[in-house]
Design a protein around this motif. Structure first.
Motif, short mmCIF file in Angstrom:
data_model
loop_
_atom_site.label_atom_id
_atom_site.label_comp_id
_atom_site.label_asym_id
_atom_site.label_seq_id
_atom_site.Cartn_x
_atom_site.Cartn_y
_atom_site.Cartn_z
N THR A 6 50.03 -128.03 41.73
CA THR A 6 49.06 -128.23 40.65
C THR A 6 49.65 -129.13 39.58
OG1 THR A 6 48.06 -126.07 41.07
CG2 THR A 6 47.65 -127.05 38.92
N THR A 7 50.89 -128.88 39.19
CA THR A 7 51.55 -129.69 38.17
C THR A 7 51.77 -131.11 38.67
OG1 THR A 7 52.67 -127.71 37.34
CG2 THR A 7 53.58 -129.85 36.67
N LEU A 8 52.20 -131.27 39.92
CA LEU A 8 52.45 -132.60 40.48
C LEU A 8 51.16 -133.42 40.53
CD1 LEU A 8 54.52 -134.51 41.76
CD2 LEU A 8 53.97 -133.46 43.97
N GLU A 9 50.08 -132.79 40.95
CA GLU A 9 48.81 -133.50 41.02
C GLU A 9 48.31 -133.90 39.63
OE1 GLU A 9 44.56 -133.29 43.35
OE2 GLU A 9 45.90 -131.57 43.42
N LYS A 10 48.50 -133.01 38.66
CA LYS A 10 48.02 -133.27 37.30
C LYS A 10 48.88 -134.31 36.56
CE LYS A 10 47.53 -130.76 32.93
NZ LYS A 10 48.83 -130.84 32.25
N ASP A 11 50.21 -134.15 36.65
CA ASP A 11 51.12 -134.96 35.84
C ASP A 11 51.85 -136.06 36.61
OD1 ASP A 11 50.45 -133.22 33.77
OD2 ASP A 11 52.23 -131.96 34.08
N GLY A 12 51.81 -136.01 37.95
CA GLY A 12 52.59 -136.95 38.73
C GLY A 12 54.08 -136.64 38.68
N TYR A 13 54.43 -135.47 38.15
CA TYR A 13 55.83 -135.05 38.00
C TYR A 13 55.86 -133.52 37.98
CZ TYR A 13 60.48 -134.41 35.95
OH TYR A 13 61.79 -134.05 35.73
N ALA A 14 56.81 -132.94 38.71
CA ALA A 14 56.97 -131.48 38.68
C ALA A 14 58.41 -131.14 39.00
CB ALA A 14 56.04 -130.81 39.67
N GLU A 15 58.89 -130.02 38.44
CA GLU A 15 60.24 -129.54 38.69
C GLU A 15 60.19 -128.15 39.29
OE1 GLU A 15 62.51 -129.59 35.04
OE2 GLU A 15 62.40 -131.78 34.86
N VAL A 16 61.14 -127.89 40.19
CA VAL A 16 61.39 -126.54 40.70
C VAL A 16 62.89 -126.36 40.63
CG1 VAL A 16 61.26 -124.96 42.64
CG2 VAL A 16 59.40 -126.59 42.27
N GLY A 17 63.34 -125.52 39.72
CA GLY A 17 64.77 -125.27 39.57
C GLY A 17 65.55 -126.55 39.34
N ALA A 18 66.42 -126.86 40.28
CA ALA A 18 67.31 -128.01 40.15
C ALA A 18 66.70 -129.33 40.60
CB ALA A 18 68.58 -127.74 40.96
N TYR A 19 65.45 -129.32 41.03
CA TYR A 19 64.84 -130.52 41.61
C TYR A 19 63.63 -131.01 40.84
CZ TYR A 19 67.59 -129.41 45.76
OH TYR A 19 68.61 -129.16 46.61
N ARG B 117 51.94 -146.15 43.62
CA ARG B 117 51.61 -145.56 44.92
C ARG B 117 50.72 -144.35 44.71
NH1 ARG B 117 53.57 -148.59 49.30
NH2 ARG B 117 55.26 -149.83 48.47
N THR B 118 49.95 -144.02 45.73
CA THR B 118 49.10 -142.83 45.62
C THR B 118 49.56 -141.71 46.54
OG1 THR B 118 47.62 -143.70 47.34
CG2 THR B 118 47.06 -144.19 45.03
N ASN B 119 50.49 -142.01 47.45
CA ASN B 119 50.90 -141.00 48.41
C ASN B 119 52.41 -141.00 48.70
OD1 ASN B 119 50.87 -143.45 49.84
ND2 ASN B 119 50.51 -142.40 51.77
N VAL B 120 53.21 -141.63 47.85
CA VAL B 120 54.66 -141.69 48.05
C VAL B 120 55.33 -140.96 46.88
CG1 VAL B 120 56.69 -143.15 48.39
CG2 VAL B 120 54.45 -143.87 49.28
N TYR B 121 56.16 -139.99 47.22
CA TYR B 121 56.80 -139.14 46.22
C TYR B 121 58.32 -139.20 46.36
CZ TYR B 121 52.11 -137.34 45.76
OH TYR B 121 50.77 -137.24 45.57
N HIS B 122 58.99 -139.20 45.21
CA HIS B 122 60.45 -139.24 45.15
C HIS B 122 60.95 -137.89 44.66
CE1 HIS B 122 64.17 -140.30 42.69
NE2 HIS B 122 64.53 -140.48 43.94
N MET B 123 61.92 -137.31 45.39
CA MET B 123 62.52 -136.03 45.02
C MET B 123 64.01 -136.24 44.81
SD MET B 123 62.77 -132.70 47.52
CE MET B 123 63.90 -131.37 47.21
N ASP B 124 64.56 -135.64 43.78
CA ASP B 124 66.02 -135.58 43.64
C ASP B 124 66.42 -134.48 42.67
OD1 ASP B 124 66.11 -136.55 40.98
OD2 ASP B 124 66.54 -138.58 41.59
N GLU B 125 67.72 -134.37 42.43
CA GLU B 125 68.27 -133.30 41.60
C GLU B 125 68.45 -133.73 40.15
OE1 GLU B 125 69.89 -134.70 44.23
OE2 GLU B 125 70.53 -133.16 45.64
N ILE C 68 65.24 -138.24 48.08
CA ILE C 68 64.44 -137.89 49.26
C ILE C 68 63.05 -138.43 48.97
CG2 ILE C 68 63.43 -135.99 50.58
CD1 ILE C 68 65.84 -134.27 49.62
N TYR C 69 62.39 -138.97 49.98
CA TYR C 69 61.04 -139.48 49.79
C TYR C 69 60.08 -138.79 50.76
CZ TYR C 69 63.00 -143.16 46.92
OH TYR C 69 63.66 -143.84 45.92
N PHE C 70 58.85 -138.59 50.30
CA PHE C 70 57.77 -138.07 51.13
C PHE C 70 56.64 -139.08 51.11
CE2 PHE C 70 59.92 -134.36 49.37
CZ PHE C 70 60.10 -133.55 50.48
N VAL C 71 56.22 -139.54 52.28
CA VAL C 71 55.03 -140.36 52.40
C VAL C 71 53.97 -139.43 52.98
CG1 VAL C 71 53.97 -142.44 53.36
CG2 VAL C 71 56.43 -142.42 52.81
#
Length: 201
Positions: free
Chosen positions: A36-49, A57-65, A87-90
Protein backbone atom coordinates in the motif's frame (compact mmCIF):
# COMPACT_ATOMS: atom_id res chain seq x y z
CA UNK A 1 1.37 -2.82 -8.90
CA UNK A 2 1.19 -6.38 -7.57
CA UNK A 3 -1.66 -8.34 -6.10
CA UNK A 4 -1.91 -9.09 -2.43
CA UNK A 5 -2.72 -12.79 -2.27
CA UNK A 6 -5.55 -13.67 0.07
CA UNK A 7 -4.02 -15.96 2.64
CA UNK A 8 -4.24 -16.93 6.23
CA UNK A 9 -2.27 -14.67 8.50
CA UNK A 10 1.30 -15.89 8.60
CA UNK A 11 3.00 -15.28 11.90
CA UNK A 12 6.70 -15.68 12.55
CA UNK A 13 8.13 -15.68 16.05
CA UNK A 14 11.66 -14.38 16.41
CA UNK A 15 13.48 -15.66 19.46
CA UNK A 16 15.87 -13.16 20.99
CA UNK A 17 17.32 -14.22 24.31
CA UNK A 18 14.51 -16.55 25.38
CA UNK A 19 10.77 -16.18 25.72
CA UNK A 20 10.90 -12.76 27.36
CA UNK A 21 12.56 -11.28 24.27
CA UNK A 22 10.44 -13.03 21.66
CA UNK A 23 8.58 -10.90 19.16
CA UNK A 24 5.73 -11.92 16.87
CA UNK A 25 5.42 -10.48 13.38
CA UNK A 26 2.29 -10.65 11.25
CA UNK A 27 3.87 -11.06 7.81
CA UNK A 28 0.61 -10.86 5.88
CA UNK A 29 -0.16 -7.48 7.46
CA UNK A 30 3.42 -6.29 6.85
CA UNK A 31 3.19 -7.26 3.16
CA UNK A 32 -0.11 -5.43 2.77
CA UNK A 33 1.20 -2.28 4.49
CA UNK A 34 4.39 -2.41 2.40
CA UNK A 35 2.50 -2.72 -0.91
CA UNK A 36 0.00 0.00 0.00
CA UNK A 37 2.80 2.41 0.91
CA UNK A 38 4.84 1.53 -2.19
CA UNK A 39 1.89 2.07 -4.49
CA UNK A 40 0.97 5.37 -2.83
CA UNK A 41 4.45 6.88 -2.37
CA UNK A 42 6.67 4.98 -4.80
CA UNK A 43 8.86 4.23 -1.75
CA UNK A 44 8.50 1.86 1.20
CA UNK A 45 10.72 0.44 3.94
CA UNK A 46 10.63 -2.85 5.80
CA UNK A 47 13.20 -3.00 8.59
CA UNK A 48 16.63 -2.72 7.04
CA UNK A 49 15.41 -2.47 3.44
CA UNK A 50 13.88 0.07 1.10
CA UNK A 51 12.12 -0.41 -2.22
CA UNK A 52 11.49 2.44 -4.60
CA UNK A 53 9.97 2.80 -8.04
CA UNK A 54 12.73 3.56 -10.54
CA UNK A 55 12.15 7.11 -11.88
CA UNK A 56 10.54 7.15 -15.32
CA UNK A 57 9.36 3.52 -15.00
CA UNK A 58 6.00 2.11 -14.06
CA UNK A 59 6.99 -1.45 -13.25
CA UNK A 60 10.70 -1.47 -12.27
CA UNK A 61 11.60 -1.35 -8.58
CA UNK A 62 14.96 -0.97 -6.83
CA UNK A 63 15.57 -2.63 -3.45
CA UNK A 64 18.56 -2.20 -1.16
CA UNK A 65 19.66 -1.80 2.46
CA UNK A 66 20.03 1.99 2.31
CA UNK A 67 17.04 3.13 4.33
CA UNK A 68 16.56 6.80 5.21
CA UNK A 69 18.04 6.26 8.68
CA UNK A 70 21.06 4.33 7.36
CA UNK A 71 22.72 5.74 4.25
CA UNK A 72 25.12 3.80 2.05
CA UNK A 73 28.75 4.55 2.85
CA UNK A 74 27.97 5.17 6.53
CA UNK A 75 30.88 4.04 8.73
CA UNK A 76 30.13 2.52 12.13
CA UNK A 77 32.14 2.95 15.33
CA UNK A 78 34.37 -0.01 14.36
CA UNK A 79 35.21 1.51 10.97
CA UNK A 80 33.00 -0.87 8.96
CA UNK A 81 31.31 0.73 5.97
CA UNK A 82 27.64 0.04 5.29
CA UNK A 83 27.64 -1.38 1.75
CA UNK A 84 24.08 -1.67 0.42
CA UNK A 85 23.63 -3.85 -2.64
CA UNK A 86 20.95 -3.45 -5.29
CA UNK A 87 18.19 -5.85 -6.25
CA UNK A 88 15.71 -5.05 -9.02
CA UNK A 89 12.19 -6.31 -9.70
CA UNK A 90 10.63 -5.94 -13.14
CA UNK A 91 6.97 -6.61 -12.35
CA UNK A 92 4.77 -7.78 -15.22
CA UNK A 93 1.12 -8.87 -15.18
CA UNK A 94 1.92 -12.57 -14.92
CA UNK A 95 5.64 -12.76 -14.12
CA UNK A 96 8.50 -11.02 -12.33
CA UNK A 97 12.16 -10.69 -13.28
CA UNK A 98 14.28 -10.45 -10.12
CA UNK A 99 17.80 -9.19 -10.77
CA UNK A 100 20.40 -10.16 -8.14
CA UNK A 101 20.14 -11.30 -4.54
CA UNK A 102 21.82 -8.62 -2.45
CA UNK A 103 23.88 -9.27 0.67
CA UNK A 104 23.60 -12.43 2.81
CA UNK A 105 20.90 -12.24 5.50
CA UNK A 106 20.04 -13.69 8.89
CA UNK A 107 17.76 -12.92 11.83
CA UNK A 108 15.27 -10.10 11.44
CA UNK A 109 16.84 -8.90 8.18
CA UNK A 110 16.01 -12.29 6.66
CA UNK A 111 12.36 -11.87 7.64
CA UNK A 112 12.38 -8.27 6.31
CA UNK A 113 13.70 -9.55 2.97
CA UNK A 114 11.11 -12.34 2.95
CA UNK A 115 8.28 -9.81 3.38
CA UNK A 116 9.52 -7.75 0.43
CA UNK A 117 10.36 -10.58 -1.96
CA UNK A 118 7.03 -12.32 -1.34
CA UNK A 119 5.12 -9.05 -1.72
CA UNK A 120 6.93 -8.06 -4.93
CA UNK A 121 6.49 -11.47 -6.55
CA UNK A 122 2.96 -12.13 -5.23
CA UNK A 123 2.68 -15.74 -6.41
CA UNK A 124 3.75 -14.95 -9.98
CA UNK A 125 6.30 -16.95 -11.96
CA UNK A 126 9.71 -15.53 -11.07
CA UNK A 127 12.83 -15.51 -13.22
CA UNK A 128 15.90 -14.89 -11.09
CA UNK A 129 19.11 -13.67 -12.70
CA UNK A 130 22.42 -13.03 -11.00
CA UNK A 131 24.64 -10.41 -12.63
CA UNK A 132 27.77 -11.98 -11.13
CA UNK A 133 29.09 -14.23 -8.39
CA UNK A 134 30.13 -11.82 -5.61
CA UNK A 135 28.44 -12.39 -2.25
CA UNK A 136 26.80 -8.94 -2.18
CA UNK A 137 24.80 -9.98 -5.27
CA UNK A 138 23.97 -13.59 -4.38
CA UNK A 139 23.18 -13.38 -0.65
CA UNK A 140 19.41 -13.91 -0.63
CA UNK A 141 19.90 -16.96 -2.83
CA UNK A 142 21.33 -18.71 0.22
CA UNK A 143 18.13 -18.19 2.23
CA UNK A 144 15.45 -20.85 2.01
CA UNK A 145 13.22 -18.68 4.21
CA UNK A 146 13.19 -15.79 1.71
CA UNK A 147 12.22 -18.06 -1.20
CA UNK A 148 10.03 -20.66 0.52
CA UNK A 149 6.80 -19.13 -0.87
CA UNK A 150 8.27 -17.72 -4.11
CA UNK A 151 7.67 -19.48 -7.43
CA UNK A 152 11.11 -19.30 -9.04
CA UNK A 153 10.64 -21.03 -12.40
CA UNK A 154 14.02 -20.13 -13.93
CA UNK A 155 17.36 -18.94 -12.59
CA UNK A 156 20.24 -17.65 -14.71
CA UNK A 157 23.77 -16.28 -14.47
CA UNK A 158 26.67 -15.67 -16.80
CA UNK A 159 28.03 -19.13 -17.64
CA UNK A 160 31.52 -18.57 -16.16
CA UNK A 161 30.02 -17.70 -12.73
CA UNK A 162 27.42 -20.48 -12.45
CA UNK A 163 29.58 -22.90 -10.49
CA UNK A 164 30.47 -20.33 -7.82
CA UNK A 165 26.90 -18.99 -7.54
CA UNK A 166 25.58 -22.55 -7.20
CA UNK A 167 27.61 -23.00 -4.00
CA UNK A 168 25.57 -20.15 -2.44
CA UNK A 169 22.19 -20.71 -4.09
CA UNK A 170 21.71 -24.45 -3.73
CA UNK A 171 17.90 -24.26 -3.92
CA UNK A 172 17.62 -23.17 -7.57
CA UNK A 173 19.11 -24.76 -10.66
CA UNK A 174 21.19 -21.97 -12.20
CA UNK A 175 21.40 -22.05 -16.00
CA UNK A 176 24.52 -20.51 -17.49
CA UNK A 177 24.11 -18.00 -20.30
CA UNK A 178 26.82 -17.00 -22.75
CA UNK A 179 27.44 -13.68 -24.44
CA UNK A 180 24.68 -12.85 -26.91
CA UNK A 181 22.23 -15.47 -25.61
CA UNK A 182 18.68 -14.38 -24.77
CA UNK A 183 15.95 -15.24 -22.31
CA UNK A 184 12.32 -14.16 -22.20
CA UNK A 185 10.13 -13.03 -19.31
CA UNK A 186 6.46 -12.14 -19.93
CA UNK A 187 7.04 -11.77 -23.66
CA UNK A 188 10.04 -9.45 -23.25
CA UNK A 189 13.40 -10.65 -24.52
CA UNK A 190 16.61 -9.85 -22.68
CA UNK A 191 20.06 -10.19 -24.27
CA UNK A 192 23.04 -11.23 -22.16
CA UNK A 193 26.35 -9.37 -22.36
CA UNK A 194 29.31 -11.01 -20.64
CA UNK A 195 31.72 -8.18 -19.89
CA UNK A 196 34.41 -10.08 -17.87
CA UNK A 197 35.83 -7.03 -16.12
CA UNK A 198 34.50 -7.59 -12.59
CA UNK A 199 34.15 -11.39 -12.63
CA UNK A 200 34.49 -13.82 -15.53
CA UNK A 201 30.70 -14.08 -15.73
Amino acid sequence: IVEVIEEETEVVALEEGGEEGSETRDLAAEKETFLTTLEKDGYAEVGAYKVELVPGRTNVYHMDEEIKALKGGTVDEDGNMHNPSSIYFVVEDDAVLMVDGGNPVSGEAEIDAKVIVEAMTAGKAVTLIYTHSHSDHTGLGGSTAVFENVNVTKAYAGAPDVEEISTVDTQHTITGLNDGETFTVAGKTYTVNIVKSHTEG
